[in-house]
Design an enzyme around this catalytic site. Sequence first.
Site, mmCIF file in Angstrom:
data_model
loop_
_atom_site.group_PDB
_atom_site.id
_atom_site.type_symbol
_atom_site.label_atom_id
_atom_site.label_comp_id
_atom_site.label_asym_id
_atom_site.label_seq_id
_atom_site.Cartn_x
_atom_site.Cartn_y
_atom_site.Cartn_z
ATOM 1 N N GLY A 192 1.329 -1.320 -0.321
ATOM 2 C CA GLY A 192 0.293 -0.137 -0.093
ATOM 3 C C GLY A 192 0.723 1.167 -0.236
ATOM 4 O O GLY A 192 1.865 1.330 0.562
ATOM 5 N N ALA A 252 2.017 2.650 3.364
ATOM 6 C CA ALA A 252 2.444 2.166 4.838
ATOM 7 C C ALA A 252 3.669 2.239 3.938
ATOM 8 O O ALA A 252 4.589 2.259 4.810
ATOM 9 C CB ALA A 252 1.470 0.566 4.981
ATOM 10 N N ASP A 254 13.770 -4.372 -9.214
ATOM 11 C CA ASP A 254 11.816 -4.142 -9.483
ATOM 12 C C ASP A 254 11.153 -2.871 -8.238
ATOM 13 O O ASP A 254 12.100 -2.350 -7.451
ATOM 14 C CB ASP A 254 11.379 -5.370 -8.179
ATOM 15 C CG ASP A 254 9.567 -5.311 -7.654
ATOM 16 O OD1 ASP A 254 9.256 -4.244 -8.412
ATOM 17 O OD2 ASP A 254 10.006 -5.927 -6.455
ATOM 18 N N THR A 313 9.146 -1.492 -7.916
ATOM 19 C CA THR A 313 7.711 -0.857 -6.714
ATOM 20 C C THR A 313 7.254 -0.349 -6.390
ATOM 21 O O THR A 313 6.227 0.796 -6.665
ATOM 22 C CB THR A 313 6.818 -2.536 -6.708
ATOM 23 O OG1 THR A 313 6.870 -4.102 -7.217
ATOM 24 C CG2 THR A 313 6.026 -2.418 -5.812
ATOM 25 N N ALA A 314 8.615 -0.039 -5.146
ATOM 26 C CA ALA A 314 7.815 1.162 -4.592
ATOM 27 C C ALA A 314 9.527 2.365 -4.460
ATOM 28 O O ALA A 314 9.180 2.887 -3.154
ATOM 29 C CB ALA A 314 8.335 -0.034 -3.399
ATOM 30 N N ALA A 315 10.103 2.612 -5.722
ATOM 31 C CA ALA A 315 11.066 3.445 -5.547
ATOM 32 C C ALA A 315 10.117 4.653 -5.249
ATOM 33 O O ALA A 315 10.705 5.091 -4.534
ATOM 34 C CB ALA A 315 11.212 3.559 -6.850
ATOM 35 N N GLY A 316 9.391 5.671 -5.968
ATOM 36 C CA GLY A 316 7.829 6.392 -5.770
ATOM 37 C C GLY A 316 7.898 6.695 -3.975
ATOM 38 O O GLY A 316 7.771 7.854 -3.616
ATOM 39 N N ASP A 317 7.316 5.988 -3.553
ATOM 40 C CA ASP A 317 7.108 5.487 -2.085
ATOM 41 C C ASP A 317 8.554 5.738 -1.140
ATOM 42 O O ASP A 317 8.489 6.780 -0.116
ATOM 43 C CB ASP A 317 6.653 4.358 -1.601
ATOM 44 C CG ASP A 317 4.883 3.660 -2.043
ATOM 45 O OD1 ASP A 317 4.360 4.925 -2.744
ATOM 46 O OD2 ASP A 317 5.095 2.304 -2.339
ATOM 47 N N VAL A 327 16.014 -3.455 -4.493
ATOM 48 C CA VAL A 327 15.674 -5.034 -4.171
ATOM 49 C C VAL A 327 14.375 -5.278 -4.585
ATOM 50 O O VAL A 327 13.279 -4.582 -4.769
ATOM 51 C CB VAL A 327 15.602 -4.721 -2.476
ATOM 52 C CG1 VAL A 327 15.078 -6.314 -1.468
ATOM 53 C CG2 VAL A 327 17.265 -4.542 -2.252
#
Length: 330
Positions: free
Chosen positions: A41, A44, A253, A255-259, A292
């Site tokens: 999310g 999170a 990956d 996926t969460a780079a922007g977060d 990662v």
Amino acid sequence: MARDGVLVVGSITADVTAFSRRLPRRGETVLGDDFTLFLGGKGANQAVAAARAGAPTWMAGCVGEDLFRGIVMDSLREHGVHTSEVRTVPGRTGVAHIRVDASGENDIVITPLANAALTTEMVDLSIAATRDRTRVMLLQLEVPAAVTRHAAAAGAEAGLTVVLDPAPAQELPEDVWAHVDIVTPNESEATALTGIEVHGFESAERAARWFLDRGVRQALITLGGAGAVSVLRAADGSDVTSRFPAFPVVPVDTTAAGDAFTGALGAALAAGLGNDDAVRRGMAAGALATTVAGASPSLPDRTAVSALLAAHPPLSSHPAPAHITEGAAS
């Protein structure tokens, strides 16, 4: 007590991720290489990123009554996020289904479920409970847009620096922008929101001014391997543009780079760092997150970010951001 903390208002999901050599075409089945189940999310993820960057961090959001609740709550606490403002609601915890190919590219389907239960009243209670400790509010768009809009207005009224990562991109009430201090879209999000095709520095600067013309103080548009553009509107109406180079990494990956970027940026601002230093810390965190697999497992800590910054100081292999002061905005 010091006001050096971060309040994140947003989504909490269980991330179910499948890894394969390539993503399937429509109607096709491919064999995967691995599978993970982690906290996710965008809310999170930002909270974990801010906490790992060293900021006292509170998460305000909703989870369900299912088995995923224990997984995500335990993970938030293990990463140092305060969960006093996470509410349990009837039904199921939100889920994200993520597919990642061998190059690190991904696609994601998010099912909000409990995230849709977050209300403006819950947001107000969380701001009241944490306002003596927090300086920055982080927002995203995986909870109802009306709640995000209310959180931005209420956060600004409480004296918080409001940072919005407008993802996933969607139409927002026009008046939300006046309550946002910093907006952090990537290229595709900036394109979707502004109607300006963003494909490099110059088009990113034009898109940034679209946000500034609607009341945002600073627009930070990330350009992947090309770096990032910041346009900040000064009190006299002039715009200060800065271009930040990317940090060299090998992505696994994204996926969460922007977060990671937004969470580390928020933590740096809450700690009182200057604008350029805060942006570079955010960019270093975002770069490391791509190395990662997974969302929350990829979010780097303060030590790793500091090491990457030390390896690429502004005056050596990475020149200082180029500042271009524009004339008065129209």
